[in-house]
Design a protein around this motif. Structure first.
Motif, PDB file in Angstrom:
ATOM      1  N   TRP A 300      43.658  32.375  38.899  1.00 27.36           N
ATOM      2  CA  TRP A 300      42.409  33.115  39.076  1.00 27.36           C
ATOM      3  C   TRP A 300      42.548  34.511  39.659  1.00 27.36           C
ATOM      4  N   PRO A 301      43.512  34.809  40.530  1.00 25.09           N
ATOM      5  CA  PRO A 301      43.636  36.200  40.991  1.00 25.09           C
ATOM      6  C   PRO A 301      43.891  37.200  39.870  1.00 25.09           C
ATOM      7  N   HIS A 302      44.358  36.723  38.708  1.00 29.05           N
ATOM      8  CA  HIS A 302      44.584  37.610  37.569  1.00 29.05           C
ATOM      9  C   HIS A 302      43.328  37.727  36.698  1.00 29.05           C
ATOM     10  N   VAL A 303      42.383  36.829  36.893  1.00 27.84           N
ATOM     11  CA  VAL A 303      41.162  36.808  36.077  1.00 27.84           C
ATOM     12  C   VAL A 303      39.994  37.443  36.814  1.00 27.84           C
ATOM     13  N   ILE A 304      39.962  37.295  38.134  1.00 25.45           N
ATOM     14  CA  ILE A 304      38.902  37.920  38.932  1.00 25.45           C
ATOM     15  C   ILE A 304      38.964  39.435  38.764  1.00 25.45           C
ATOM     16  N   ASP A 305      37.830  40.036  38.476  1.00 23.12           N
ATOM     17  CA  ASP A 305      37.759  41.494  38.370  1.00 23.12           C
ATOM     18  C   ASP A 305      37.431  42.059  39.750  1.00 23.12           C
ATOM     19  N   PHE A 306      38.469  42.439  40.486  1.00 22.42           N
ATOM     20  CA  PHE A 306      38.277  42.888  41.863  1.00 22.42           C
ATOM     21  C   PHE A 306      37.580  44.240  41.947  1.00 22.42           C
TER      22      PHE A 306
END
Length: 548
Positions: A300-306
């Motif tokens: 998920w850290p790669h999918v979340i649009d920070f």
């Protein structure tokens, strides 16, 4: 032709070992490049060949080499299917695939090919499969090491180099910045969570009665629409990659009324819920996400649009450092603000009298995960009992969930063998789950952290608050870095080896007065440093509300 080749191959790979080794190399090379064998037949051959070799007892490395050789002669999509399936099979056996990176790279290459020809859904499906494989729990949770910790940039390099990975990690941003907190009314705070709400109890209680906050709390499992949406991981990835999907529209319809109401949305856990929230432009609503620990090892850290997140809360500095090496969205010009705020803990109830007999009792609270490494605690106990059989160990909490993977089952079996030696002598007592941890801690004189990784370790803080002497392993995932166990806790609490742990325990328990004095100092430090009464104002400041 294809069937005859397959049948001949199977006869050879199931033949006696002497025969099969003479023929194996020629057989694999010939079948992999056979001009009359269609690509689809080669794929079928590879799967049947692999199955036959495994049933015949071939070593894993040899049977894997056979599959990889055949896979090298098929087109990229079929090759990716073969290699990723092989990796999946290996993970199901509780093993780290030797060709893991080759499989992930092949899957991402096939995703790139689909993306280039405009087939976004196929590209997203393959991207999701690569992410899911690379973040499998056997690799990071059910063993005592993690390839991501050893080399984050190398481990994630294929993702970051791929076209689909670059597209996924491209910030989409927001149309307008978040509005400042209101000054003429209470702050409207929406708290979202899916899964464990354990770390929200004190936060909810504080802001439910805070005059400067109007609180809404939503566990997505309790919402019939959200409960369905958040379980669709592949569709979250698809919308994040290509946008404009029906799923994205459904999330927009569900989430928009909540965003319109809230001034601030606080999402606990940086998992699918957070990724789903950032599929939508939040308008001028502020978005805060808290990342605990295990999320950094997942997809998920790669999918979340920070770029659509205003603030990320970490519970420790070493976790913040590590997450920044994993999630590119946490660094750079579009990155959110970061805060290090420890978990909310009411520690005063843990400060209860201890009987003198607790002095020789070690406690390990929480043993359900391999990462807790209770076998390390057992080794400490063995070293102590070699000199003084008064020492014993309490294991508090449910045991390791053996249904998670074969890797977890193997660890649990090894632990059971350890305990079988010690329990008959009364050296180990398993307490199981309890709702009254403060009471159990009155019987524990030394609180252990034996974990290979922790973000904070609430159980040790609670044990210290109770007056137990803390003995904290220098968590190997973070040992030797700028921040880790030695920057979370006082230096004299932290040890590197079971021998050092045993030495600290002997030194602090040899005399009852020394034991009580050391425990009292630990309790004072815990309450002065980590009690919610101390840290709640920092949380208020992060949210932008005046202390109650």
């Amino acid at each position: 032709m294809g069937n005859r080749l397959v049948d001949g191959a199977l006869r050879r790979v199931t033949a006696p070992r002497v025969v099969r080794h003479r023929a194996a190399a020629r057989l694999i090379r010939g079948l992999a490049s056979a001009p009359l064998l269609p690509t689809r037949a080669r794929g079928a051959l590879a799967r049947r060949l692999r199955t036959g070799m495994r049933r015949a007892g071939w070593p894993v490395a040899e049977s894997r080499a056979a599959l990889v050789a055949v896979a090298g002669a098929v087109e990229p999509a079929a090759r990716a299917d073969l290699l990723i399936q092989e990796a999946t099979d290996e993970l199901a056996e509780g093993r780290t695939p030797a060709h893991l990176m080759e499989a992930v790279e092949a899957e991402l290459a096939a995703a790139d090919e689909a993306y280039a020809r405009g087939d976004g859904k196929t590209a997203a499906r393959r991207l999701h499969r690569a992410l899911r494989t690379q973040s499998h729990r056997v690799l990071h949770f059910d063993q005592l090491t993690s390839p991501l910790v050893d080399d984050p940039a190398g481990y994630l390099g294929a993702l970051r180099r791929s076209a689909v990975g670059r597209a996924l990690l491209t910030p989409r941003g927001r149309a307008v910045p978040a509005a400042p907190p209101p000054t003429d009314r209470p702050l409207r705070l929406l708290v979202l969570v899916n899964g464990s709400a354990h770390f929200l109890r004190e936060i909810r209680e504080r802001y439910a009665r805070h005059p400067g906050v109007e609180l809404r709390y939503l566990h997505l499992a309790d919402d019939p629409v959200a409960a369905q949406l958040v379980r669709q991981n592949a569709r979250i990835v698809t919308e994040a990659l290509i946008g404009g999907t029906d799923y994205g529209a459904q999330v927009e319809r569900w989430l928009r009324p909540h965003l319109d109401w809230a001034d601030t949305v606080f999402v606990d856990w940086a998992v699918g819920t957070a990724a789903m929230v950032t599929l939508v432009d939040p308008g001028d609503t502020r978005v805060v996400i808290r990342l605990h620990s295990y999320e950094a090892f997942g997809q998920w850290p790669h999918v979340i649009d920070f770029s659509r997140v205003d603030d990320v809360v970490f519970v420790s500095t070493h976790l913040r450092d590590f997450a920044a090496t994993v999630a590119l969205g946490l660094t750079g010009p579009n990155a959110p603000r970061s805060h290090v705020l420890t978990n909310a803990l009411h520690l005063q109830p843990f400060r209860q009298p201890k009987d003198a007999t607790a002095r020789f009792t070690l406690g390990l609270v929480g043993t359900s995960a391999v990462a807790k490494d209770p076998r390390w605690a057992v080794e400490v106990l063995r070293r102590l009992r070699a000199e003084d059989e008064r020492y014993r160990l309490f294991l508090v909490g449910k045991g390791i969930d053996t249904g998670l993977s074969r890797a977890a089952r193997r660890y649990a079996e090894a632990l059971e063998a350890d305990l079988a030696e010690l329990e008959p002598a009364g050296a180990v007592r398993r307490i199981g789950h309890t709702d009254d941890v403060p009471k159990v801690l009155t019987e524990i004189g030394v609180i252990l952290s034996s974990s290979v990784r922790e973000s904070f370790h609430c159980a040790v803080v609670e044990g210290a608050a109770s007056g137990a002497v803390p003995v904290v392993r220098d968590w190997p995932f973070f040992a030797g870095r700028e921040h880790g166990a030695r920057t979370v806790f006082p230096a004299d609490w932290v040890v590197a080896t079971p021998a050092e742990a045993a030495a600290r325990i002997r030194a602090t328990t040899a005399d009852e007065e020394v034991w009580r004095t050391t425990g009292a100092a630990a309790s004072d430090h815990a309450l002065a440093t980590w009690d919610w009464s101390v840290n709640a104002p920092d949380f208020d400041a992060m949210l932008g509300v005046e202390p109650a």
